[in-house]
Design an enzyme around this catalytic site. Structure first.
Site: not given
Ligand code: NAD
Ligand code: UD1
Length: 349
Positions: A129, A153, A157
């Site tokens: 991430s 979290y 990572k």
């Molecule tokens: P998500 O929660 O929709 O998907 C994660 C999946 O993993 C879920 O379906 C959950 O049920 C499953 N899971 C969690 N723990 C588990 C375990 N112990 N065994 C089996 N399954 C398990 O999240 P996402 O948004 O699809 O994110 C996927 C990955 O990408 C995550 O590792 C997350 O940290 C990373 N990531 C997401 C974002 C984002 O903003 N969505 C940003 C950066 C990184």
């Molecule tokens: C957040 C997490 C980051 C994670 C990412 C994806 C925090 C501090 N950071 O990042 O670790 O990898 O999500 O899961 O939580 N915002 C609002 N109102 C809201 C929600 C968000 O104004 O209700 C703003 C935030 O301040 C930010 C932007 O929207 O400026 C995006 O927020 P968000 O979607 O939570 O992502 P990140 O902050 O980038």
């Protein structure tokens, strides 16, 4: 039969979109997910959307910490690679319950790596991430920018990235891609799969979406006094289908380039968009008004974060193609067709 990929967390948001792209590209996909933050309907819909390729998808409800269950899957199928999405991702919750995050994300990853090694599958794509950049001083973030975890979290990572570097140093048979996602948003253009987090969402887009369909009255804007164009936080939003395609590009690299080691890539667009710009784009796409409440800064939030994507463009031959308008169009299409996600109306949410 195409190459076979194990997808942990494949029922989740990014996972389900990636599994669909995998199937459409001719891969066979085996999803393992404990459904902690997802629904099996997502897997079923992916199979339907994949048409004739849907038959190449198998699902197992498994927690990746359950080594015996994982071994059972590996003993019946030979995997060419693993894409590892499974993990918990709510930053606030990770601060409240750090052990839950270390146990799930770190122990789960170690269990997976052990079973992979035991069965001779040493190609891994890992969901890292942009959170690993913390509050960056210099922008855009390159893969060489300083790293800093702001919460448990983010620590998970960073630790998993380190574990991956270490196992590759110890055994160069390991080929690993650490993909640092910026902010995935949007949904598949069919509107049949999308993001459906359990409980109160943490991220901006799912919250905007829930306001747009009447599940929440207002959106809180976390800070409007940053040194940005309009005072609100700036992020690099990337269409989830572009992100999914980045995983396909990473897999192709594995199979085409024998020199792969343990590599890091940013997956973003390289563009910064503010909270107010995102809200305006969503209002335009949906025709819905998103009432705002100005709130204080969220602890741990960076002011501005966006990617340098040159490395992925050059080495993975991948570039994000969707605009903010298209991200909002597809998010709204998913929201309007599925106002309660994959579930039924829930008065508690
Ligand atoms: P998500 O929660 O929709 O998907 C994660 C999946 O993993 C879920 O379906 C959950 O049920 C499953 N899971 C969690 N723990 C588990 C375990 N112990 N065994 C089996 N399954 C398990 O999240 P996402 O948004 O699809 O994110 C996927 C990955 O990408 C995550 O590792 C997350 O940290 C990373 N990531 C997401 C974002 C984002 O903003 N969505 C940003 C950066 C990184
Ligand atoms: C957040 C997490 C980051 C994670 C990412 C994806 C925090 C501090 N950071 O990042 O670790 O990898 O999500 O899961 O939580 N915002 C609002 N109102 C809201 C929600 C968000 O104004 O209700 C703003 C935030 O301040 C930010 C932007 O929207 O400026 C995006 O927020 P968000 O979607 O939570 O992502 P990140 O902050 O980038």
């Amino acid at each position: 039969m195409g190459r076979c990929v194990l997808v942990t967390g494949g029922a989740g948001y990014v996972g389900s979109h990636t599994v669909l792209q995998l199937l459409l590209e001719g891969f066979t996909a085996v999803v393992v997910d404990n459904l902690d933050n997802s629904s099996e309907f997502a897997v079923q819909r992916v199979a339907q959307l994949a048409g004739e390729f849907g038959k190449n998808l198998t699902f197992h409800r498994i927690d990746i910490r359950d080594i015996e269950a994982l071994e059972k899957v590996f003993s019946t199928t030979k995997f060419d690679a693993v894409i590892h999405f499974a993990g918990l991702k709510a930053v606030g919750e990770s601060v409240q319950k750090p052990l839950l995050y270390y146990k799930n994300n770190i122990i789960g990853t170690i269990a997976l790596l052990e079973v992979m090694a035991a069965y001779g599958c040493k190609k891994l794509v890992f969901s890292s991430s942009a959170t690993v950049y913390g509050w960056p001083k210099d922008l855009p973030c390159t893969e060489e920018s300083p790293l800093c975890a702001m919460n448990p979290y983010g620590q998970t990572k960073l630790m998993i990235e380190e574990i991956c570097h270490d196992i590759h140093r110890a055994d160069s048979d390991w080929k690993i891609m650490l993909l640092r996602y910026f902010n995935p948003v949007g949904a598949h253009s069919s509107g049949h799969i999308g993001e459906d987090p359990r409980g109160i969402p943490n991220n901006l887009m799912p919250l905007i979406q829930q306001v747009s369909v009447g599940r929440r009255p207002t959106l809180a804007v976390f800070g409007n006094d940053y040194s940005t164009k309009d005072g609100t936080g700036v992020r690099d939003y990337i269409h989830v289908v572009d992100l999914a395609d980045g995983h396909i590009a990473a897999l192709h690299k594995f199979f085409e380039d024998p020199n792969i080691g343990c590599e890091v890539y940013n997956l973003g667009t390289g563009n910064g968009t503010s909270v107010l710009e995102m809200v305006a784009a969503f209002e335009k796409a949906s025709g819905k008004k998103i009432p705002l409440v100005m709130a204080g800064r969220r602890p741990g939030d960076a002011e501005i974060l966006y990617a340098c994507t040159a490395k992925a463009e050059k080495e993975l031959n991948w570039k994000a193609k969707y605009s903010i308008e298209e991200m909002c169009r597809d998010q709204w299409n998913w929201a309007s067709k599925n106002p309660w996600g994959y579930g039924l109306p829930d008065p508690a949410n």
